[in-house]
Design a protein around this motif. Structure first.
Motif, PDB file in Angstrom:
ATOM      1  N   VAL A 198       0.775  -1.397   0.033  1.00 38.10           N
ATOM      2  CA  VAL A 198      -0.063   0.184  -0.161  1.00 38.10           C
ATOM      3  C   VAL A 198       0.781   1.156  -0.099  1.00 38.10           C
ATOM      4  O   VAL A 198       1.858   1.454   0.825  1.00 38.10           O
ATOM      5  CB  VAL A 198      -0.969   0.148   1.276  1.00 38.10           C
ATOM      6  CG1 VAL A 198      -1.382   1.363   1.285  1.00 38.10           C
ATOM      7  CG2 VAL A 198      -1.860  -1.202   1.170  1.00 38.10           C
ATOM      8  N   ASP A 225      -1.281  -2.461  -4.119  1.00 31.28           N
ATOM      9  CA  ASP A 225      -2.390  -3.057  -3.794  1.00 31.28           C
ATOM     10  C   ASP A 225      -3.526  -1.981  -3.548  1.00 31.28           C
ATOM     11  O   ASP A 225      -4.875  -2.159  -3.537  1.00 31.28           O
ATOM     12  CB  ASP A 225      -2.427  -4.134  -2.734  1.00 31.28           C
ATOM     13  CG  ASP A 225      -1.780  -5.269  -3.320  1.00 31.28           C
ATOM     14  OD1 ASP A 225      -1.988  -6.143  -4.158  1.00 31.28           O
ATOM     15  OD2 ASP A 225      -0.595  -5.721  -2.773  1.00 31.28           O
ATOM     16  N   GLY A 226      -2.948  -0.960  -2.905  1.00 26.46           N
ATOM     17  CA  GLY A 226      -3.955  -0.053  -2.097  1.00 26.46           C
ATOM     18  C   GLY A 226      -3.282   1.275  -1.832  1.00 26.46           C
ATOM     19  O   GLY A 226      -1.993   1.605  -2.115  1.00 26.46           O
ATOM     20  N   GLU A 228      -3.112   4.504   1.067  1.00 32.84           N
ATOM     21  CA  GLU A 228      -3.542   4.933   2.350  1.00 32.84           C
ATOM     22  C   GLU A 228      -4.389   6.150   2.331  1.00 32.84           C
ATOM     23  O   GLU A 228      -3.792   7.223   2.092  1.00 32.84           O
ATOM     24  CB  GLU A 228      -2.194   5.135   3.257  1.00 32.84           C
ATOM     25  CG  GLU A 228      -2.585   5.429   4.882  1.00 32.84           C
ATOM     26  CD  GLU A 228      -1.223   5.370   5.622  1.00 32.84           C
ATOM     27  OE1 GLU A 228      -1.159   4.704   6.627  1.00 32.84           O
ATOM     28  OE2 GLU A 228      -0.175   6.024   5.057  1.00 32.84           O
ATOM     29  N   ALA A 246      -8.575   5.587  -5.936  1.00 37.14           N
ATOM     30  CA  ALA A 246      -8.477   4.048  -5.607  1.00 37.14           C
ATOM     31  C   ALA A 246      -9.693   3.404  -6.201  1.00 37.14           C
ATOM     32  O   ALA A 246      -9.559   2.297  -6.707  1.00 37.14           O
ATOM     33  CB  ALA A 246      -8.584   3.754  -3.964  1.00 37.14           C
ATOM     34  N   LEU A 251      -8.097  -0.135  -6.496  1.00 36.67           N
ATOM     35  CA  LEU A 251      -7.079  -0.403  -5.457  1.00 36.67           C
ATOM     36  C   LEU A 251      -7.899  -0.330  -4.106  1.00 36.67           C
ATOM     37  O   LEU A 251      -9.079   0.125  -3.950  1.00 36.67           O
ATOM     38  CB  LEU A 251      -6.200   0.908  -5.295  1.00 36.67           C
ATOM     39  CG  LEU A 251      -5.302   0.822  -6.529  1.00 36.67           C
ATOM     40  CD1 LEU A 251      -4.297   2.157  -6.490  1.00 36.67           C
ATOM     41  CD2 LEU A 251      -4.515  -0.323  -7.092  1.00 36.67           C
ATOM     42  N   THR A 253      -8.545   0.709  -0.105  1.00 34.22           N
ATOM     43  CA  THR A 253      -8.254   2.010   0.750  1.00 34.22           C
ATOM     44  C   THR A 253      -7.937   1.459   2.107  1.00 34.22           C
ATOM     45  O   THR A 253      -8.745   0.647   2.656  1.00 34.22           O
ATOM     46  CB  THR A 253      -9.285   2.550   0.597  1.00 34.22           C
ATOM     47  OG1 THR A 253     -10.664   1.903   0.854  1.00 34.22           O
ATOM     48  CG2 THR A 253      -9.707   3.179  -0.698  1.00 34.22           C
ATOM     49  N   THR A 254      -6.816   1.929   2.717  1.00 37.02           N
ATOM     50  CA  THR A 254      -6.468   1.520   4.119  1.00 37.02           C
ATOM     51  C   THR A 254      -6.197   3.051   4.728  1.00 37.02           C
ATOM     52  O   THR A 254      -6.458   4.053   4.134  1.00 37.02           O
ATOM     53  CB  THR A 254      -5.327   0.968   4.169  1.00 37.02           C
ATOM     54  OG1 THR A 254      -3.991   1.939   3.623  1.00 37.02           O
ATOM     55  CG2 THR A 254      -5.294  -0.138   3.193  1.00 37.02           C
ATOM     56  N   LEU A 281      -8.826  -5.970   2.589  1.00 31.61           N
ATOM     57  CA  LEU A 281      -7.313  -6.155   2.877  1.00 31.61           C
ATOM     58  C   LEU A 281      -7.015  -7.546   3.205  1.00 31.61           C
ATOM     59  O   LEU A 281      -6.120  -8.232   2.330  1.00 31.61           O
ATOM     60  CB  LEU A 281      -7.037  -5.172   3.951  1.00 31.61           C
ATOM     61  CG  LEU A 281      -5.516  -5.289   4.135  1.00 31.61           C
ATOM     62  CD1 LEU A 281      -4.507  -4.646   2.869  1.00 31.61           C
ATOM     63  CD2 LEU A 281      -5.146  -4.823   5.515  1.00 31.61           C
TER      64      LEU A 281
END
Ligand SMILES: [Zn+2]
Ligand SMILES: [Zn+2]
Length: 297
Positions: A198, A225-226, A228, A246, A251, A253-254, A281
């Protein structure tokens, strides 16, 4: 990245509760609390889960996992790799990788050896300039500042460096010791260990401003992959813009508080992912762990 108007479907409006803070640091990098105490703080805050994401080390994870099992907090293995991309400093968060992965461990050990050699070189240079900076001086900070830049910051803070010239000398010596992964290499390392990669805080203030959409799309093409999205450095409109991006790029989202235990940090668990994002995730990590990774990815 153009900052979109805050849309009615804003990523931040009426967000469900945070179940996991996915960005925290311990004494194994530049955090204030040892891993077990960080996990205890999460338990006290009634946070169901957290990821421990120290800079360029996985050494604190065993202690954190152990504390998590004892205290009923789900601890996700994590790391924050120092990388660069397109002339920018670029932090890549890794999640849910397998501990003891030989490729990841070897890369981290090599980076750590480079950092130690650069520190030794810097000390030698300072000694040649007549400064009594000793290994003992460094040992006072080693537990908290494992990478050269942090070590340098600690030394400046404690007035161990007396002049701009000293600073320049040491900076030059340490520059060679910083981790030198490209973001694509960092992503590949995390994938090879079965983890999820991420892009950390793309909107953090830097010399070149927020990461533009094109740069993030290029990283997505390299397997990112993601993004933040939720981070103390992101104002609501920026978080919304990154959440939209995202979605556009497919992708994850974190988010997390980037908690270091400093007085000005937001509360542990005040930023993070909701149950839906956390499940996405973990689902991605499960597919990765089971799949052979492409060595050229
Ligand atoms: Zn960072
Ligand atoms: Zn961080």
């Amino acid at each position: 990245l153009t900052i979109a108007n805050v849309a009615p479907h804003s990523a931040l409006r009426a967000r469900p509760a945070v179940v996991a803070d996915l960005h925290t640091h311990t004494t194994y990098s530049d955090g204030r609390l040892p891993p077990a105490e960080l996990v205890a703080a999460a338990a006290a805050a009634r946070l169901p889960a957290l990821a421990v994401t120290d800079h360029d080390v996985v050494s604190g994870l065993a202690e954190a996992l152990d504390a998590g099992a004892r205290l009923g907090v789900e601890v996700l293995p994590g790391i924050e790799l120092s990388a660069h991309w397109d002339g920018r400093v670029c932090h890549i968060l890794g999640y849910a990788f397998t501990l003891g992965n030989p490729a990841l461990d070897a890369a981290l050990a090599a980076a750590s050896a480079r950092a130690r050699a650069a520190t030794a070189r810097g000390l030698e240079l300072l000694r040649a300039r007549g400064h009594a900076l000793t290994a003992e001086d460094l040992d006072r900070y080693r537990a908290r500042y494992r990478t050269p830049t942090m070590l340098l910051l600690a030394m400046v803070q404690r007035r161990l460096l007396r002049s701009r010239d000293d600073l320049r000398t040491l900076l030059l010596a340490l520059r060679g010791g910083a981790p030198s992964w490209t973001a694509a290499e960092a992503i590949a390392l995390i994938h090879r260990a079965g983890g999820v990669a991420v892009l950390a805080h793309p909107g953090r203030r830097g010399r070149r401003g927020p990461f533009p959409a094109a740069t993030i799309a290029a990283l997505a093409a390299r397997g990112l992959d993601g993004i933040e999205v939720y981070h103390p450095a992101h104002a609501d409109d920026l978080a919304t813009a990154y959440a939209d991006l995202a979605a556009e790029l497919g992708l994850l989202t974190t988010g997390g508080s980037d908690w270091h235990g400093r007085a000005h940090d937001p509360a542990l668990g005040s930023l993070g992912v909701d149950a839906h994002q956390f499940a996405a995730l973990r689902a991605r990590a499960r597919t990765r762990a089971g799949a052979p990774t492409n060595p050229t990815s």
